[in-house]
Design an enzyme around this catalytic site. Structure first.
Site, PDB file in Angstrom:
ATOM      1  N   GLU A 171       0.800  -1.223   0.000  1.00  0.00           N
ATOM      2  CA  GLU A 171       0.000   0.000   0.000  1.00  0.00           C
ATOM      3  C   GLU A 171       0.839   1.281   0.000  1.00  0.00           C
ATOM      4  O   GLU A 171       0.837   2.060   0.972  1.00  0.00           O
ATOM      5  CB  GLU A 171      -0.963  -0.012   1.192  1.00  0.00           C
ATOM      6  CG  GLU A 171      -1.965  -1.147   1.100  1.00  0.00           C
ATOM      7  CD  GLU A 171      -2.970  -1.196   2.237  1.00  0.00           C
ATOM      8  OE1 GLU A 171      -3.934  -1.958   2.126  1.00  0.00           O
ATOM      9  OE2 GLU A 171      -2.772  -0.470   3.246  1.00  0.00           O
ATOM     10  N   GLU A 260      -4.846  -8.332  -0.712  1.00  0.00           N
ATOM     11  CA  GLU A 260      -5.286  -8.073   0.670  1.00  0.00           C
ATOM     12  C   GLU A 260      -6.656  -7.421   0.696  1.00  0.00           C
ATOM     13  O   GLU A 260      -6.930  -6.483  -0.069  1.00  0.00           O
ATOM     14  CB  GLU A 260      -4.303  -7.168   1.415  1.00  0.00           C
ATOM     15  CG  GLU A 260      -4.690  -6.970   2.898  1.00  0.00           C
ATOM     16  CD  GLU A 260      -3.853  -5.903   3.577  1.00  0.00           C
ATOM     17  OE1 GLU A 260      -2.612  -5.927   3.425  1.00  0.00           O
ATOM     18  OE2 GLU A 260      -4.445  -5.033   4.250  1.00  0.00           O
TER      19      GLU A 260
END
Length: 449
Positions: A171, A260
């Site tokens: 991320e 995820e």
């Protein structure tokens, strides 16, 4: 008719009417608006598998028994075939990943790794929109960082775990507590440094599948050549943004993974709420059908909102995941199927190891009678497995296939997986699950790629 008889009849009818009001009838069965047509020759994406992360540095390692539950595929096991681990910035912590990773590999799973931060010596703070403590990788440390990732790959290999892939950054666009990367910085690393990594490379793992993070990679031939898997997270991503036309246009030979998510939320003890947990199956359906993802990887494997409860038992969210992970095995291929034959009914289909697998979700509060038609493949019966409010991946009675079709009852608020042996005179419950724990030849093929 005598008046006394009329009075008695009226009294009887009134009594029956009152009783009928007291007895609540079961929800009516609704016939689907259209058939589900499964075209076994219309192939889509290859499925790599399903799984989650183990993060011993943050929440403690899985126990030996929990590893069996996660990566085994027998009764009361999840059948996960992918393990995600973290690349800690401190090499002294790497040993913590080994026990669960080695156990997963022994069960035939593949393992990939994601870093949250480079070593602190490689980072610097900068001013990001007024935040002067934001962190980024120093521009003169990109080569050293690539070597850091290589060191982790080598460490795991020397300890019995050949990583399937390694990510550049978890991320990079949601890094309040880890390391930020701009699209241009990711592109620079992918173009000029990622080629030196001795493992498949995953990028960019945007938190919300924001295409501005990955478009530059796809539009640069060298960066694209150095990327093996486009990884994405789906936090808050709307289903209408799951499709990625540019990847379809330019991503030939590359894999597309959802690396995820937790969905729909992380509320305390939400793992066992029903029908909320049915939304997990629906989210997986959309990721596979609308997004064409080849892998679906949850956040923590064991958590109060995860597929495994904190005590190591399988949650209702885990049951929803298992309706896919236990039956749609690594190397299976998604095939074309009528995805929404009726309001609140959603279907996907797969084939592999001489089996056809159909996953049907009924989000309606009424049962649905659904007809399925098999094209370009034959079977004599299907074995159903169902999760609903009271059942947990429960086996049902075989359903006969006649003239290439069968009709099944989809219980209200449920997910049912149908498994058939193709071109066979029978399809047994035992065949449907226990011979697919892991095909060793397939596992070797996947790990060798």
């Amino acid at each position: 008719m005598k008046s006394t008889f009329k009075k008695s009849l009226c009294t009887l009818l009134a009594t029956v009417t009152m009783l009928s009001m007291l007895v609540v009838p079961p929800p009516p069965k609704v016939s689907a608006a259209s058939d589900v047509t499964v075209n076994l020759s219309a192939q889509k994406q290859v499925i790599r598998g399903f799984g989650g992360i183990n993060h011993p540095n943050w929440i403690g390692d899985l126990t030996a028994a929990q590893r069996e539950t996660a990566f085994g595929n027998g009764a009361n096991q999840l059948g996960f075939s992918i393990l995600r681990i973290s690349v800690d910035e401190n090499k002294n912590n790497w040993y913590k990943e080994l026990d669960t990773a080695k156990a997963a590999v022994a069960k035939g799973a593949i393992v990939f790794a994601s870093p949250w931060n480079p070593p602190s010596s490689m980072t610097e703070t900068f001013n990001r929109n007024g935040n002067t403590s934001a962190k980024r990788l120093k521009y003169n440390q990109y080569g050293a960082y690539a070597q850091h990732l290589n060191d982790f790959v080598t460490y795991m290999k020397n300890n019995g775990v050949n990583l399937y892939a390694i990510s550049v950054q978890n991320e990079p666009d949601y890094a309040e507590t880890w390391t930020w990367w701009t699209p241009a910085e990711v592109l620079n690393f992918m173009k000029n440094y990622a080629g030196s990594i001795n493992c498949r490379v995953i990028a960019p793992e945007s938190f919300q599948y924001l295409k501005n993070m990955s478009d530059p990679i796809l539009n640069d031939s060298q960066a694209l050549a150095n990327m093996d898997i486009l990884g994405a997270h789906l936090y808050g991503t709307q289903v209408n943004n799951f499709a990625y036309p540019l990847f379809k246009q330019k991503g030939a030979g590359k894999e597309l993974w959802m690396t995820e998510v937790y969905y729909p939320n992380s509320n305390n003890n939400s793992a066992n709420l029903w029908p909320e947990a049915l939304e997990v199956a629906y989210h997986m359906h959309n990721a596979l059908v609308e997004g064409d993802f080849q892998a679906y990887v949850w956040w923590y494997i064991r958590r109060q909102y995860s597929p495994m409860n904190e005590d190591g038992t399988i949650s209702k969210r885990g049951d929803s995941m298992a309706q896919f992970s236990k039956f749609v095995r690594p190397g299976y291929v998604r095939v074309d199927a009528t995805k929404n034959p009726n309001t609140n009914v959603y279907v996907s289909a797969y084939k592999g190891s001489n089996k056809a697998v159909i996953v049907a979700i009924n989000k309606s509060t009424s049962a649905v009678s659904q007809r399925f038609v098999l094209q370009n493949g034959s079977a004599s019966s299907v074995s159903p497995w169902t999760t609903d409010a009271s059942r947990k991946v429960a086996a049902g009675s075989n359903i006969n296939v006649s003239n290439g079709a069968f009709t099944a009852q989809l219980p209200a608020l449920s997910v049912t997986t149908f498994v058939a042996t193709l071109g066979s005179s029978k399809s047994s419950v035992t065949d449907a699950i226990y011979d697919i724990e892991v095909d060793p030849a397939l596992a070797e093929e996947v790990l060798a790629q």
